[in-house]
Design a protein around this motif. Structure first.
Motif, PDB file in Angstrom:
ATOM      1  N   LYS A  47     -68.388  -6.030 -40.612  1.00  0.00           N
ATOM      2  CA  LYS A  47     -69.374  -4.961 -40.345  1.00  0.00           C
ATOM      3  C   LYS A  47     -69.089  -3.761 -41.233  1.00  0.00           C
ATOM      4  N   GLN A  48     -67.825  -3.407 -41.358  1.00  0.00           N
ATOM      5  CA  GLN A  48     -67.475  -2.212 -42.128  1.00  0.00           C
ATOM      6  C   GLN A  48     -67.627  -2.425 -43.640  1.00  0.00           C
ATOM      7  N   PHE A  49     -67.414  -3.640 -44.099  1.00  0.00           N
ATOM      8  CA  PHE A  49     -67.512  -3.929 -45.533  1.00  0.00           C
ATOM      9  C   PHE A  49     -68.194  -5.287 -45.663  1.00  0.00           C
ATOM     10  N   PRO A  50     -69.529  -5.263 -45.518  1.00  0.00           N
ATOM     11  CA  PRO A  50     -70.258  -6.531 -45.475  1.00  0.00           C
ATOM     12  C   PRO A  50     -70.265  -7.266 -46.809  1.00  0.00           C
ATOM     13  N   LEU A  51     -70.620  -8.531 -46.733  1.00  0.00           N
ATOM     14  CA  LEU A  51     -70.884  -9.277 -47.964  1.00  0.00           C
ATOM     15  C   LEU A  51     -72.080  -8.623 -48.658  1.00  0.00           C
ATOM     16  N   ARG A  52     -72.005  -8.503 -49.954  1.00  0.00           N
ATOM     17  CA  ARG A  52     -73.154  -7.983 -50.718  1.00  0.00           C
ATOM     18  C   ARG A  52     -73.082  -8.595 -52.111  1.00  0.00           C
ATOM     19  N   VAL A  53     -74.072  -9.398 -52.442  1.00  0.00           N
ATOM     20  CA  VAL A  53     -74.103 -10.056 -53.755  1.00  0.00           C
ATOM     21  C   VAL A  53     -75.535 -10.110 -54.278  1.00  0.00           C
ATOM     22  N   PRO A  54     -75.810  -9.517 -55.430  1.00  0.00           N
ATOM     23  CA  PRO A  54     -77.150  -9.683 -56.006  1.00  0.00           C
ATOM     24  C   PRO A  54     -77.378 -11.159 -56.371  1.00  0.00           C
ATOM     25  N   GLN A  55     -78.620 -11.575 -56.249  1.00  0.00           N
ATOM     26  CA  GLN A  55     -78.943 -12.982 -56.531  1.00  0.00           C
ATOM     27  C   GLN A  55     -78.584 -13.354 -57.969  1.00  0.00           C
ATOM     28  N   THR A  56     -78.764 -12.411 -58.902  1.00  0.00           N
ATOM     29  CA  THR A  56     -78.465 -12.723 -60.312  1.00  0.00           C
ATOM     30  C   THR A  56     -76.984 -13.081 -60.493  1.00  0.00           C
ATOM     31  N   ALA A 120     -73.623  -2.283 -55.996  1.00  0.00           N
ATOM     32  CA  ALA A 120     -74.534  -3.427 -56.025  1.00  0.00           C
ATOM     33  C   ALA A 120     -73.875  -4.671 -55.448  1.00  0.00           C
ATOM     34  N   ILE A 121     -72.554  -4.669 -55.465  1.00  0.00           N
ATOM     35  CA  ILE A 121     -71.806  -5.846 -55.045  1.00  0.00           C
ATOM     36  C   ILE A 121     -70.592  -5.336 -54.265  1.00  0.00           C
ATOM     37  N   HIS A 122     -70.118  -6.111 -53.325  1.00  0.00           N
ATOM     38  CA  HIS A 122     -68.895  -5.709 -52.629  1.00  0.00           C
ATOM     39  C   HIS A 122     -67.760  -6.630 -53.058  1.00  0.00           C
ATOM     40  N   CYS A 123     -66.864  -6.074 -53.865  1.00  0.00           N
ATOM     41  CA  CYS A 123     -65.702  -6.830 -54.349  1.00  0.00           C
ATOM     42  C   CYS A 123     -64.649  -6.743 -53.246  1.00  0.00           C
ATOM     43  N   ARG A 124     -64.187  -7.878 -52.799  1.00  0.00           N
ATOM     44  CA  ARG A 124     -63.321  -7.868 -51.602  1.00  0.00           C
ATOM     45  C   ARG A 124     -61.984  -7.188 -51.862  1.00  0.00           C
ATOM     46  N   TYR A 125     -61.574  -7.049 -53.119  1.00  0.00           N
ATOM     47  CA  TYR A 125     -60.285  -6.441 -53.453  1.00  0.00           C
ATOM     48  C   TYR A 125     -60.415  -4.948 -53.725  1.00  0.00           C
ATOM     49  N   CYS A 126     -61.597  -4.384 -53.490  1.00  0.00           N
ATOM     50  CA  CYS A 126     -61.872  -3.003 -53.921  1.00  0.00           C
ATOM     51  C   CYS A 126     -60.900  -2.001 -53.295  1.00  0.00           C
ATOM     52  N   PHE A 127     -60.316  -1.151 -54.131  1.00  0.00           N
ATOM     53  CA  PHE A 127     -59.344  -0.172 -53.616  1.00  0.00           C
ATOM     54  C   PHE A 127     -60.014   0.934 -52.822  1.00  0.00           C
ATOM     55  N   ARG A 128     -61.341   1.048 -52.928  1.00  0.00           N
ATOM     56  CA  ARG A 128     -62.036   2.077 -52.129  1.00  0.00           C
ATOM     57  C   ARG A 128     -62.810   1.442 -50.975  1.00  0.00           C
ATOM     58  N   ARG A 129     -62.433   0.247 -50.553  1.00  0.00           N
ATOM     59  CA  ARG A 129     -63.235  -0.415 -49.519  1.00  0.00           C
ATOM     60  C   ARG A 129     -63.171   0.320 -48.182  1.00  0.00           C
ATOM     61  N   HIS A 130     -62.144   1.150 -47.987  1.00  0.00           N
ATOM     62  CA  HIS A 130     -62.060   1.915 -46.741  1.00  0.00           C
ATOM     63  C   HIS A 130     -62.340   3.401 -46.958  1.00  0.00           C
ATOM     64  N   PHE A 131     -62.806   3.770 -48.137  1.00  0.00           N
ATOM     65  CA  PHE A 131     -62.940   5.193 -48.449  1.00  0.00           C
ATOM     66  C   PHE A 131     -64.058   5.831 -47.605  1.00  0.00           C
ATOM     67  N   PRO A 132     -63.780   6.996 -47.022  1.00  0.00           N
ATOM     68  CA  PRO A 132     -64.801   7.648 -46.175  1.00  0.00           C
ATOM     69  C   PRO A 132     -65.819   8.413 -47.012  1.00  0.00           C
ATOM     70  N   TYR A 133     -66.697   7.691 -47.683  1.00  0.00           N
ATOM     71  CA  TYR A 133     -67.651   8.350 -48.583  1.00  0.00           C
ATOM     72  C   TYR A 133     -68.473   9.412 -47.863  1.00  0.00           C
ATOM     73  N   GLY A 134     -68.777   9.147 -46.592  1.00  0.00           N
ATOM     74  CA  GLY A 134     -69.607  10.096 -45.849  1.00  0.00           C
ATOM     75  C   GLY A 134     -68.971  11.477 -45.801  1.00  0.00           C
ATOM     76  N   ASP A 135     -67.627  11.559 -45.810  1.00  0.00           N
ATOM     77  CA  ASP A 135     -66.955  12.867 -45.721  1.00  0.00           C
ATOM     78  C   ASP A 135     -66.801  13.509 -47.093  1.00  0.00           C
TER      79      ASP A 135
END
Ligand code: SF4
Length: 335
Positions: A47-56, A120-135
């Motif tokens: 839920k917090q970091f969903p799958l996201r992959v463009p079809q291309t 555009a894509i959610h890379c599962r290893y992303c170092f900012r996957r928990h970053f609080p962008y909203g703040d």
């Protein structure tokens, strides 16, 4: 982040493709003929970091191959739930480097703007996957504060647009942002960190090219490809369009277990980048972010891989193996 209100404009094709990105693991598996062959993690993590992959991007994955290197970068495996206390939510100290809303200053002469939390894509290893962008986004009300910081600090010669992915902003917002930054005379260079030319090449539109061409900045774009299989088909004209307008293209990749951790993979990636006029720049050791431990490759293995690659390629095609360490004056060059 841009202060003025923008009129509603019809969505461009790339924005529609973005809205239609695959976000259900079962849909992706079924497209690839892999139903029941991989198990996705469920619950809060997804839920917090969903799958996201463009079809291309999904179109470049090999049918029926559970080990496809593109699939492995984006598929939320149950391994993400493993607890390892060495893997943390802010592995490179981003939060401590925030000096103004959305502005990170870690290294001399450069400042990084978090323009958006969207990718555009959610890379599962992303170092900012928990970053609080909203703040941390420089919202309209705080944008002037960020601009004031940039205007006052004349040591800043280069602005890095990051995120999220800055090219997920609309053309209008991006143009407004670049124009406003252009009013700060001591800023000479604009660096754009983006994975979009690789994962959704349709983003490289004529209007984006015009915005970049009309800017007074010297423009460097750091794209992000981890495997040669990503650099095919529609990616080729997109990168050519950028080099044709003299955008300097560099690539950064992450050394990822079972994705690109062989000499052959690394050589193929560098060769492919070279064919497309992109300089292999950095190969990052994984930032120890919570949920990504299964991608980790030991530093000693990274060094050995680069040493072997160096024996087979010209020096300028060998990326620097680096690690980002909190509090250091620059990235640490390992090899
Ligand atoms: S595109 Fe970049 S910022 Fe976005 S999820 Fe991937 S690595 Fe993270």
């Amino acid at each position: 982040m841009i202060p003025q209100t923008q009129p509603l404009v019809p969505k461009q094709a790339w924005q529609i493709a973005l809205s239609n990105a695959i976000n259900d693991p079962e849909t992706l598996l079924s497209q690839l003929g892999l139903k029941d062959k991989l198990e996705a993690i469920d619950g809060e993590i997804l839920k917090q970091f969903p799958l996201r992959v463009p079809q291309t991007y999904a179109n470049k994955m090999r049918y029926g191959d559970v080990n496809d290197p593109l699939l492995r970068q984006v598929f939320p495996l149950s391994d993400e739930g493993k607890i390892d206390t060495d893997f943390v939510s802010d592995p490179v100290g981003d939060k401590l480097a925030i000096t103004s809303p959305g502005l990170l200053q870690k290294y001399h002469g450069r400042a990084l703007l978090l323009t958006t939390g969207a990718c555009a894509i959610h890379c599962r290893y992303c170092f900012r996957r928990h970053f609080p962008y909203g703040d941390s986004n420089p919202l309209a009300s705080q944008w002037q504060q960020t601009m004031t910081t940039l205007k006052q600090d004349t040591s800043i010669k280069e602005i890095i647009l990051s995120g999220g992915d800055p090219l997920s902003l609309s053309d209008t917002k991006l143009e407004g942002l670049i124009t406003e930054l252009g009013t700060i005379s001591h800023i000479k260079r604009l660096r754009i960190h983006s994975r979009l030319p690789v994962v959704l090449p349709g983003r490289v539109t004529q209007s984006l090219l015009e915005t970049l061409m009309n800017s007074r900045f010297q423009i460097v774009m750091v794209i992000h490809a981890n495997h040669a299989n990503e650099l095919v088909d529609d990616v080729i004209p997109a990168l050519k369009a950028l080099t044709d307008i003299n955008v300097q293209l560099l690539n950064q990749s992450v050394l990822l277990k079972d994705i690109n951790d062989t000499v052959v993979d690394l050589i193929n990636l560098s060769e492919r980048l070279s064919e497309l006029n992109v300089m292999p720049y950095y190969l990052h050791l994984l930032d120890p972010v919570q949920g990504a431990g299964h991608f980790d490759v030991a530093e000693s293995i990274g060094i050995s891989l680069i040493q072997q690659v160096r024996k087979q390629l010209s020096g300028y095609l060998v990326p620097r193996l680096v690690r980002e360490q909190q509090g250091q004056a620059s990235k640490t060059i390992i090899c």
